[in-house]
Scaffold this active site. Structure first.
Site, PDB file in Angstrom:
ATOM      1  N   GLN A  66      19.905  22.364  52.592  1.00 52.87           N
ATOM      2  CA  GLN A  66      20.675  22.077  53.794  1.00 52.87           C
ATOM      3  C   GLN A  66      20.823  23.271  54.727  1.00 52.87           C
ATOM      4  OE1 GLN A  66      23.504  19.997  51.058  1.00 52.87           O
ATOM      5  NE2 GLN A  66      23.896  18.756  52.853  1.00 52.87           N
ATOM      6  N   ASN A 211      24.442  19.390  40.655  1.00 53.86           N
ATOM      7  CA  ASN A 211      25.483  18.946  41.583  1.00 53.86           C
ATOM      8  C   ASN A 211      25.660  17.433  41.578  1.00 53.86           C
ATOM      9  OD1 ASN A 211      27.359  19.490  43.825  1.00 53.86           O
ATOM     10  ND2 ASN A 211      25.888  18.275  45.001  1.00 53.86           N
ATOM     11  N   GLU A 212      26.891  16.999  41.492  1.00 58.50           N
ATOM     12  CA  GLU A 212      27.324  15.595  41.539  1.00 58.50           C
ATOM     13  C   GLU A 212      26.301  14.600  40.978  1.00 58.50           C
ATOM     14  OE1 GLU A 212      28.567  15.470  45.708  1.00 58.50           O
ATOM     15  OE2 GLU A 212      26.637  14.634  46.311  1.00 58.50           O
ATOM     16  N   TYR A 356      36.291  13.951  48.712  1.00 63.72           N
ATOM     17  CA  TYR A 356      36.525  13.769  50.141  1.00 63.72           C
ATOM     18  C   TYR A 356      37.587  12.720  50.467  1.00 63.72           C
ATOM     19  CZ  TYR A 356      32.436  16.644  51.059  1.00 63.72           C
ATOM     20  OH  TYR A 356      31.559  17.693  51.113  1.00 63.72           O
ATOM     21  N   GLU A 421      33.718  21.099  46.837  1.00 59.30           N
ATOM     22  CA  GLU A 421      33.459  20.528  48.161  1.00 59.30           C
ATOM     23  C   GLU A 421      34.658  19.711  48.575  1.00 59.30           C
ATOM     24  OE1 GLU A 421      29.920  18.262  49.056  1.00 59.30           O
ATOM     25  OE2 GLU A 421      28.730  19.471  47.662  1.00 59.30           O
ATOM     26  N   TRP A 464      33.528  22.337  52.420  1.00 57.27           N
ATOM     27  CA  TRP A 464      32.199  21.950  52.888  1.00 57.27           C
ATOM     28  C   TRP A 464      32.304  21.715  54.372  1.00 57.27           C
ATOM     29  CZ3 TRP A 464      27.600  21.828  50.400  1.00 57.27           C
ATOM     30  CH2 TRP A 464      26.541  21.241  51.082  1.00 57.27           C
TER      31      TRP A 464
END
Ligand SMILES: *[C@@H]1O[C@H](CO)[C@@H](O)[C@H](O)[C@H]1NC(C)=O
Ligand SMILES: *[C@@H]1O[C@H](CO)[C@@H](O)[C@H](O)[C@H]1NC(C)=O
Ligand SMILES: *[C@@H]1O[C@H](CO)[C@@H](O)[C@H](O)[C@H]1NC(C)=O
Ligand SMILES: *[C@@H]1O[C@H](CO)[C@@H](O)[C@H](O)[C@H]1NC(C)=O
Length: 502
Positions: A66, A211-212, A356, A421, A464
């Site tokens: 990213q 990651n996740e 989130y 995040e 994030w």
């Protein structure tokens, strides 16, 4: 985080105008946030508000594909994410070929982090940059890049937190044996991890393996909307050319857990005593609440927690998948052998959390009568009163992060946690005036404070994201960065936003 001088302007600049949440809910949230502000640190959050945990670290997060760019340079080979974006699967057809060009701009970026007073930086290593094609010799230029980045961070007093694989599995391994579907991945991942520990572990003290994986397995092998885009009808949400939505999400996740645990075992045997670092797995956590007080919704909420959090944490903490998953998925979910169970159980020093938003759960257990796989579509019919995923802005609901932290405390024995995040999505066009992002972060940091006060062993908070990077989902028009980048600017200049200053 340095002491803040920003005053929240809730009245003059309502952050709510872009969301489509009902007005009563907005009001409730507003009241909640205001009352939280009064109860704890308000707009003057500072380290002194965390007396129970003075070492709690604050940082920014990114991932390799990213931000790095230089996708075809200096020996890097493609990852499954390159393949995905080059097939035009990302919104707007964007790719990470250039991204934020951190590969060339890392010095400038670290200087900016230092100027902003950052304590820690979470980034990931591109496996296919360090070891092209995933196996075999180390690429000296890749090695040099990560050494440079790590040294630059340390020379500015910034703690590196490193993820070994953030979606970007080498494409060569996908082609050789199906990537995470193939059993060989367990050995190859451990070999890659070995190189990372050996080369960087004298300076990197915080390692996350993958990651996740719970989102990766569901999105990549069930719905097919994420790399490597495997799925099968009628469950895929895209027309996949290969895959099996009924079995592969479980197989991929199983191999991820074994790969993770193998890397942890290796780290503990070979490196931890001399390197004195910590290693963990970073999972995606949604905070589910029942839509009603009905018994059905409450049970459905438990199921949702099992299928999202329990899928990963039950094996790590208890050595097996949750009973509800085993019952519902039956033979589709692989069984741990005794040796595998022992390998996986306890294979973490900390748990990383990506969080989130909350979702409400309405029972839809009728679908369990045929086959369950997609927790968004089938089981937990999601109540937009929690969060409408089609809006740009993420609802501000810090109680949701508190809920996750309390859940980890209560169900999983209060492991050390890094929130790796958490952040606010706004229109990319929004330049430096990102007040809603400041409000989001402030509210969530207060949520962390509440959880820490109530005994959560949270060790860090990473937002994030550092930059307006290339996003996996809904890229193009939206961004999470604390620094704005105009992607049409050949120099890709960084402009710290209000949130970065905050
Ligand atoms: C899948 O392919 C069919 C037939 O070509 C098409 O009608 C449908 O819109 C496609 N679905 C998606 C999600 O692309
Ligand atoms: C998926 O795998 C299962 C178990 O091997 C099999 O019964 C099923 O037919 C497969 N589905 C597809 C779409 O290939
Ligand atoms: C982009 O930002 C500018 C300046 O803030 C504003 O005038 C314009 O309407 C925005 N465009 C979009 C598409 O949001
Ligand atoms: C605080 O912790 C206690 C004990 O673990 C728990 O019973 C209580 O529900 C927690 N409070 C909140 C607000 O989560």
């Amino acid at each position: 985080m340095r002491s803040s001088t920003l005053t929240l302007q809730l009245s003059s600049k309502p952050p709510w105008k872009c969301t489509q949440t009902p007005h009563s809910l907005q009001l409730l949230l507003l009241l909640l946030i205001i009352s939280l502000g009064v109860l704890c640190c308000g707009s003057e959050c500072s380290r002194h508000d965390f007396p129970q945990n003075p070492n709690l670290v604050f940082g920014f997060a990114t991932s390799a594909y990213q931000v790095e760019g230089a996708a075809n340079q200096d020996g890097r080979t493609p990852s499954i994410w390159d393949t995905f974006s080059h097939a035009g699967q990302a919104a707007g057809g964007a790719t990470g070929d250039v991204a934020c060009d951190q590969y060339h701009k890392y010095k400038e970026d670290v200087q900016l982090m230092a100027d902003l007073g950052l304590e820690a930086y979470r980034f990931s290593i591109s496996w296919s940059r360090l070891i092209p094609y995933g196996r075999g010799p180390v690429n000296p230029k890749g090695l040099q890049y990560y050494n440079n980045l790590i040294n630059e961070l340390l020379s500015h007093g910034i703690q590196p937190h490193v993820t070994l694989c953030n979606y970007d599995l080498p494409q060569a391994l996908e082609e050789d044996y199906g990537g995470w579907i193939g059993r060989n991945i367990v050995k190859d991942f451990a070999t890659y991890a070995d190189v990372c520990f050996r080369e960087f572990g004298d300076r990197v003290k915080y390692w996350s393996t993958i990651n996740e994986p719970n989102v990766f397995a569901q999105g990549g092998y069930d719905a097919g909307v994420l790399p490597p885009q495997r799925c099968s009808p009628p469950f895929g949400r895209v027309n996949c050319t290969r895959g099996n939505s009924s079995t592969e999400p479980y197989i991929a996740a199983h191999h991820i857990l074994l790969a993770h645990a193998s890397a942890v075992r290796l780290y503990r045997k070979k490196f931890q005593q001399t390197q004195h670092g910590f290693i963990g797995l970073c999972i995606y956590a949604i905070w589910f609440t029942p839509l009603s007080d009905s018994k059905e919704d409450i049970i459905a909420t438990r199921r949702a927690n099992d299928f999202v959090i329990g899928w990963m944490l039950d094996p790590l903490v208890f050595g097996d998948y949750p009973n509800s998953m085993k019952q519902i998925a039956g033979s589709r979910i692989p069984a741990f052998t005794k040796a595998e169970s022992e390998l996986v159980k306890g294979s973490f020093d900390f748990i990383g959390i990506v969080h989130y938003f909350p979702l409400s759960v309405k029972d839809n257990s009728r679908v369990l009568e045929y086959e369950y796989r997609d927790y968004y579509m089938d089981q937990a019919i999601v109540n937009p009163g929690g969060f409408d995923m089609t809006t740009v802005e993420v609802v501000i609901a810090p109680w949701s992060l508190e809920g996750v932290l309390e859940y980890l405390k209560r169900v999983y024995g209060n492991p050390p946690v890094f929130i790796y995040e958490n952040g606010q999505r706004l229109l990319r066009n929004t330049t430096v005036e990102d007040t809603p992002r400041v409000e989001y972060m402030e509210a969530y940091i207060e949520g962390v404070l509440n959880a820490v006060r109530n005994g959560s062993d949270t060790r860090g908070y990473f937002t994030w994201s550092f930059l307006d990077g290339y996003e996996l989902a809904r890229s193009g028009d939206t961004a999470y960065g604390l620094c704005y980048i105009d992607l049409d600017d050949p120099d890709l200049k960084r402009y710290p936003k209000l949130s970065a200053q905050w």
